[in-house]
Scaffold this motif. Structure first.
Motif, mmCIF file in Angstrom:
data_model
loop_
_atom_site.group_PDB
_atom_site.id
_atom_site.type_symbol
_atom_site.label_atom_id
_atom_site.label_comp_id
_atom_site.label_asym_id
_atom_site.label_seq_id
_atom_site.Cartn_x
_atom_site.Cartn_y
_atom_site.Cartn_z
ATOM 1 N N LEU A 6 -29.751 -47.765 -19.783
ATOM 2 C CA LEU A 6 -28.673 -47.693 -19.754
ATOM 3 C C LEU A 6 -28.468 -48.215 -20.851
ATOM 4 C CD1 LEU A 6 -25.260 -47.464 -18.954
ATOM 5 C CD2 LEU A 6 -25.811 -48.885 -16.865
ATOM 6 N N LEU A 7 -28.579 -50.276 -20.322
ATOM 7 C CA LEU A 7 -28.517 -51.393 -21.107
ATOM 8 C C LEU A 7 -29.196 -50.902 -22.419
ATOM 9 C CD1 LEU A 7 -29.737 -54.642 -18.835
ATOM 10 C CD2 LEU A 7 -27.583 -53.680 -19.774
ATOM 11 N N ALA A 8 -30.099 -50.755 -22.617
ATOM 12 C CA ALA A 8 -30.394 -50.197 -24.038
ATOM 13 C C ALA A 8 -29.856 -49.504 -24.785
ATOM 14 C CB ALA A 8 -31.938 -49.348 -24.030
ATOM 15 N N ARG A 9 -29.206 -48.437 -24.436
ATOM 16 C CA ARG A 9 -27.512 -47.475 -25.002
ATOM 17 C C ARG A 9 -26.908 -48.150 -25.088
ATOM 18 N NH1 ARG A 9 -26.480 -41.531 -22.377
ATOM 19 N NH2 ARG A 9 -25.150 -42.193 -24.346
ATOM 20 N N ARG A 35 -16.765 -48.022 -22.021
ATOM 21 C CA ARG A 35 -17.054 -46.206 -21.338
ATOM 22 C C ARG A 35 -18.495 -46.041 -20.484
ATOM 23 N NH1 ARG A 35 -13.304 -45.139 -25.575
ATOM 24 N NH2 ARG A 35 -15.131 -44.475 -26.725
ATOM 25 N N LEU A 36 -19.743 -46.466 -21.072
ATOM 26 C CA LEU A 36 -20.960 -45.728 -21.099
ATOM 27 C C LEU A 36 -21.644 -46.730 -19.166
ATOM 28 C CD1 LEU A 36 -23.267 -44.600 -21.397
ATOM 29 C CD2 LEU A 36 -23.584 -46.319 -22.267
ATOM 30 N N ALA A 37 -20.601 -47.612 -19.457
ATOM 31 C CA ALA A 37 -20.494 -48.893 -18.035
ATOM 32 C C ALA A 37 -19.870 -48.326 -17.565
ATOM 33 C CB ALA A 37 -20.663 -50.459 -18.627
ATOM 34 N N THR A 38 -19.103 -47.712 -18.037
ATOM 35 C CA THR A 38 -17.738 -47.328 -16.706
ATOM 36 C C THR A 38 -18.145 -46.027 -16.007
ATOM 37 O OG1 THR A 38 -16.182 -48.331 -17.027
ATOM 38 C CG2 THR A 38 -15.659 -46.403 -16.381
ATOM 39 N N ALA A 39 -18.463 -44.839 -16.984
ATOM 40 C CA ALA A 39 -19.884 -43.695 -16.899
ATOM 41 C C ALA A 39 -20.864 -43.897 -15.899
ATOM 42 C CB ALA A 39 -20.268 -43.183 -17.854
ATOM 43 N N VAL A 103 -20.701 -69.946 -13.386
ATOM 44 C CA VAL A 103 -20.325 -68.856 -12.436
ATOM 45 C C VAL A 103 -20.819 -67.973 -11.060
ATOM 46 C CG1 VAL A 103 -17.415 -68.422 -13.779
ATOM 47 C CG2 VAL A 103 -19.974 -66.542 -13.511
ATOM 48 N N PHE A 104 -20.975 -67.243 -10.111
ATOM 49 C CA PHE A 104 -21.147 -66.791 -9.167
ATOM 50 C C PHE A 104 -20.417 -65.098 -9.441
ATOM 51 C CE2 PHE A 104 -22.794 -69.861 -5.996
ATOM 52 C CZ PHE A 104 -23.627 -69.800 -6.465
ATOM 53 N N ALA A 105 -21.816 -64.656 -9.940
ATOM 54 C CA ALA A 105 -20.800 -63.247 -9.762
ATOM 55 C C ALA A 105 -21.061 -62.073 -8.469
ATOM 56 C CB ALA A 105 -21.412 -62.522 -11.243
ATOM 57 N N ASP A 113 -24.844 -56.496 -14.510
ATOM 58 C CA ASP A 113 -26.129 -56.367 -15.989
ATOM 59 C C ASP A 113 -24.606 -56.138 -17.175
ATOM 60 O OD1 ASP A 113 -27.993 -56.954 -14.704
ATOM 61 O OD2 ASP A 113 -29.061 -54.291 -14.757
ATOM 62 N N ALA A 114 -24.117 -55.480 -16.924
ATOM 63 C CA ALA A 114 -23.095 -55.292 -18.140
ATOM 64 C C ALA A 114 -22.183 -55.753 -18.524
ATOM 65 C CB ALA A 114 -22.267 -53.641 -17.715
ATOM 66 N N CYS A 115 -21.799 -57.164 -17.961
ATOM 67 C CA CYS A 115 -21.538 -58.112 -18.043
ATOM 68 C C CYS A 115 -21.675 -59.066 -18.906
ATOM 69 C CB CYS A 115 -20.526 -58.600 -16.267
ATOM 70 S SG CYS A 115 -18.853 -57.562 -15.568
#
Length: 272
Positions: A6-9, A35-39, A103-105, A113-115
């Motif tokens: 996912l991170l590569a894409r 959109r990819l991260a959401t999907a 920040v603490f996420a 990871d996406a963020c």
């Protein structure tokens, strides 16, 4: 799709955004990454909803420290604003150090990871865009509206003053962060609506269950006190600088990953 793929894409989309001189294409690639991260996030939520017992127990929300900058560095609040704006559309809640150094996420690993991937690119773009704005000198013809208060009489009034460079930067970057948040939220909403309209079984229930699980996790783990206020209002408001920052946020291109070290302080709730 596993997290590494996912991170590569997402990274490939970011490189495409970086490589185009067309701001509309850059915006398209940015929103495609969201959109990819959401999907992927929806797919994983649905998968978790179907898992039971030990298999499901392996995948739980986590708390992760995201470092923003070193203590004493100016402008960290707008950096935090950007991260919080990115986190909100990605199901991540943030607590913010009182000195804005980290920040603490709180969220699932793939969402955090996406963020981090989006933030690492966009924070560089935000700094570059604000630097270019200041070098242009456009802010020198602007004024800032600043609020004053007489402590004895409690009377308040607003004065217009020449816009200082530091105030112009704060207003520019704050508006940039806000625009990025809106763009990503719109991309997420479009992808979520598309998946829901397709009628994929269990999607709505899985997303609702995920929301409840994340809220319960945050309440159990967070020790934050009070609420984080973002950039200090005392800096003053500049309409011109904010328009410039908003425009840059609309056409932001995503850059490469960059790690910024930081320290620690008390926590405040940053929202989601």
């Amino acid at each position: 799709m596993d997290d590494e793929k996912l991170l590569a894409r997402i990274g490939a989309l970011l490189r495409q955004a970086e490589g185009t001189d067309n701001e509309h294409e850059a915006a398209t690639f940015t929103e495609a990454a969201q959109r990819l991260a959401t999907a992927a996030s929806i797919d994983l939520a649905v998968a978790r909803a179907h898992h039971r017992g030990k298999e499901r127990a392996r995948v739980v929300p986590e708390q992760r420290t995201v470092r923003i900058g070193e203590a004493g560095r100016r402008g960290l609040r707008t950096f935090v604003e950007l991260f919080v704006a990115i986190a909100a559309p990605n199901d991540v809640t943030c607590d913010v150090a009182s000195n804005s150094t980290f920040v603490f996420a709180y969220g699932f690993a793939e969402d955090i990871d996406a963020c981090e991937a989006l933030y690492a690119s966009l924070v560089i773009q935000m700094v570059r865009a604000s630097d270019a704005y200041l070098r242009s000198g456009a802010y020198k013809s602007e004024t800032v509206q600043q609020l004053y208060e007489d402590r004895r009489t409690r009377r308040r009034w607003v004065e217009e003053k020449p816009l200082a460079a530091v105030t112009a930067r704060i207003n520019f970057q704050s508006a940039f962060a806000a625009r990025i948040g809106k763009r990503l939220a719109e991309a997420r909403a479009a992808e979520t609506a598309h998946r829901t309209e397709q009628g994929e079984p269990g999607t709505a229930v899985a997303l609702r269950n995920k929301e409840i699980e994340l809220k319960d996790f945050y309440r159990a783990e967070s020790s934050a006190r009070g609420s984080w206020r973002g950039s200090a209002a005392s800096a003053g408001y500049s309409d011109g600088a904010r328009r410039a920052g908003d425009s840059a946020g609309r056409s932001a291109r995503l850059g490469a990953h960059h790690e910024i070290g930081g320290g620690r302080g008390a926590l405040e709730r940053g929202g989601r």
